[in-house]
Design a protein around this motif. Structure first.
Motif, short mmCIF file in Angstrom:
data_model
loop_
_atom_site.label_atom_id
_atom_site.label_comp_id
_atom_site.label_asym_id
_atom_site.label_seq_id
_atom_site.Cartn_x
_atom_site.Cartn_y
_atom_site.Cartn_z
N ALA A 159 -3.19 4.27 -11.59
CA ALA A 159 -3.88 3.61 -12.70
C ALA A 159 -3.26 2.26 -13.02
O ALA A 159 -3.90 1.40 -13.60
N GLN A 160 -2.01 2.05 -12.61
CA GLN A 160 -1.31 0.80 -12.91
C GLN A 160 -1.31 -0.18 -11.73
O GLN A 160 -0.78 -1.27 -11.85
N THR A 161 -1.91 0.21 -10.61
CA THR A 161 -1.95 -0.67 -9.44
C THR A 161 -3.07 -1.69 -9.58
O THR A 161 -3.90 -1.60 -10.49
N LEU B 298 0.86 -1.17 0.00
CA LEU B 298 0.00 0.00 0.00
C LEU B 298 0.90 1.23 0.00
O LEU B 298 1.77 1.36 0.86
N VAL B 299 0.70 2.12 -0.97
CA VAL B 299 1.46 3.36 -1.04
C VAL B 299 0.67 4.45 -0.33
O VAL B 299 -0.53 4.60 -0.55
N ILE B 300 1.37 5.19 0.52
CA ILE B 300 0.82 6.37 1.16
C ILE B 300 1.72 7.53 0.75
O ILE B 300 2.94 7.46 0.93
N CYS B 301 1.12 8.57 0.18
CA CYS B 301 1.96 9.62 -0.39
C CYS B 301 1.43 11.02 -0.10
O CYS B 301 0.30 11.21 0.33
N ASP B 302 2.30 12.00 -0.42
CA ASP B 302 1.94 13.40 -0.29
C ASP B 302 1.30 13.90 -1.59
O ASP B 302 1.18 13.15 -2.55
N ALA C 202 8.61 2.60 -9.72
CA ALA C 202 8.42 1.27 -10.30
C ALA C 202 7.77 0.33 -9.29
O ALA C 202 6.86 -0.43 -9.64
N GLU C 203 8.24 0.39 -8.05
CA GLU C 203 7.65 -0.48 -7.01
C GLU C 203 6.21 -0.05 -6.70
O GLU C 203 5.34 -0.89 -6.47
N ALA C 204 5.96 1.24 -6.71
CA ALA C 204 4.61 1.75 -6.43
C ALA C 204 3.61 1.27 -7.48
O ALA C 204 2.45 1.01 -7.15
N LYS C 205 4.03 1.14 -8.72
CA LYS C 205 3.14 0.66 -9.78
C LYS C 205 2.68 -0.77 -9.54
O LYS C 205 1.63 -1.17 -10.01
N ARG C 206 3.46 -1.54 -8.79
CA ARG C 206 3.10 -2.93 -8.48
C ARG C 206 2.30 -3.04 -7.18
O ARG C 206 1.95 -4.15 -6.77
N PRO D 90 8.09 17.71 1.52
CA PRO D 90 8.52 16.89 0.39
C PRO D 90 8.92 15.49 0.83
O PRO D 90 9.14 15.23 2.01
N TYR D 91 9.05 14.61 -0.13
CA TYR D 91 9.49 13.22 0.04
C TYR D 91 8.58 12.41 0.96
O TYR D 91 9.02 11.48 1.60
N GLY D 92 7.32 12.73 0.96
CA GLY D 92 6.35 11.99 1.74
C GLY D 92 5.78 10.85 0.91
O GLY D 92 4.60 10.87 0.54
N CYS D 93 6.61 9.89 0.60
CA CYS D 93 6.22 8.75 -0.23
C CYS D 93 6.68 7.47 0.45
O CYS D 93 7.89 7.26 0.62
N PHE D 94 5.73 6.61 0.82
CA PHE D 94 6.03 5.41 1.58
C PHE D 94 5.25 4.23 1.03
O PHE D 94 4.12 4.39 0.55
N ILE D 95 5.84 3.05 1.14
CA ILE D 95 5.18 1.81 0.75
C ILE D 95 5.13 0.91 1.97
O ILE D 95 6.17 0.64 2.58
N LEU D 96 3.94 0.47 2.34
CA LEU D 96 3.74 -0.41 3.49
C LEU D 96 3.36 -1.80 3.00
O LEU D 96 2.42 -1.95 2.21
N LYS D 97 4.05 -2.83 3.48
CA LYS D 97 3.77 -4.21 3.09
C LYS D 97 2.87 -4.85 4.16
O LYS D 97 3.22 -4.88 5.33
N LYS D 98 1.72 -5.35 3.72
CA LYS D 98 0.75 -5.92 4.65
C LYS D 98 1.21 -7.27 5.18
O LYS D 98 1.70 -8.11 4.44
N GLY D 99 1.00 -7.45 6.47
CA GLY D 99 1.32 -8.70 7.13
C GLY D 99 0.09 -9.54 7.38
O GLY D 99 -0.95 -9.35 6.73
#
Length: 156
Positions: free
Chosen positions: A40-42, A26-30, A119-123, A135-144
């Motif tokens: 659109a690619q997720t 899950l991407v959480i972003c600014d 690239a990872e966010a698209k997946r 700025p740089y408020g872009c994070f990817i969280l992997k669900k457990g």
């Protein structure tokens, strides 16, 4: 409203979290992130807004329902500062404190170069855009996973 669910979580966000499985991202972003283009690619295929929240607040609400993956070394990724991969911006420390508190343990976070992050966010399964200005408020969280007893052992 439902009991025990943070009021900042819309029905759509709860639905997304329920649809996600172990290992989904899950991407959480600014607001500066090219979120609509990448969303659109997720798997979910469209952008979800979490207006009125900064990134740590949105993350805390999400992690009140979603566990982070314990089977990977770093279940959270962040975007590196362009031109200075070791630089720190305030949101990095705020997010580290948020995820550590949600998991009640230190949670490793890895850094990704900007285009590797895209690239990872698209997946990812979905992208949630906050009202955070970055700025740089872009994070990817992997669900457990959540360890639940078998249904036959539960009482009404």
């Amino acid at each position: 409203m439902l009991k025990g669910i943070d009021q900042r979580l819309s029905a759509e966000i709860v639905h997304i979290l329920m649809q996600m499985g172990h290992g989904d991202d899950l991407v959480i972003c600014d607001v500066n992130h090219p979120a609509a283009t990448i969303a659109a690619q997720t798997t979910y295929g469209k952008l979800v807004d979490m207006s009125g929240c900064d990134i740590p607040t949105a993350t805390a609400a999400i992690l009140s329902l979603m566990p982070l993956d314990t089977f990977v070394d770093a279940p959270v990724a962040r975007m590196q500062v362009v031109g200075d991969p070791y630089a720190q911006v305030p949101v990095f420390a705020r997010m580290q404190a948020t995820i550590d508190a949600a998991e009640d343990r230190p949670v490793p976070m890895r850094a990704l170069e900007r285009f590797a992050f895209y690239a990872e966010a698209k997946r990812a399964f979905a992208i949630i855009r906050t009202a955070d200005s970055g700025p740089y408020g872009c994070f990817i969280l992997k669900k457990g996973v959540i360890d639940l007893p078998p249904l036959s052992e539960r009482t009404a």
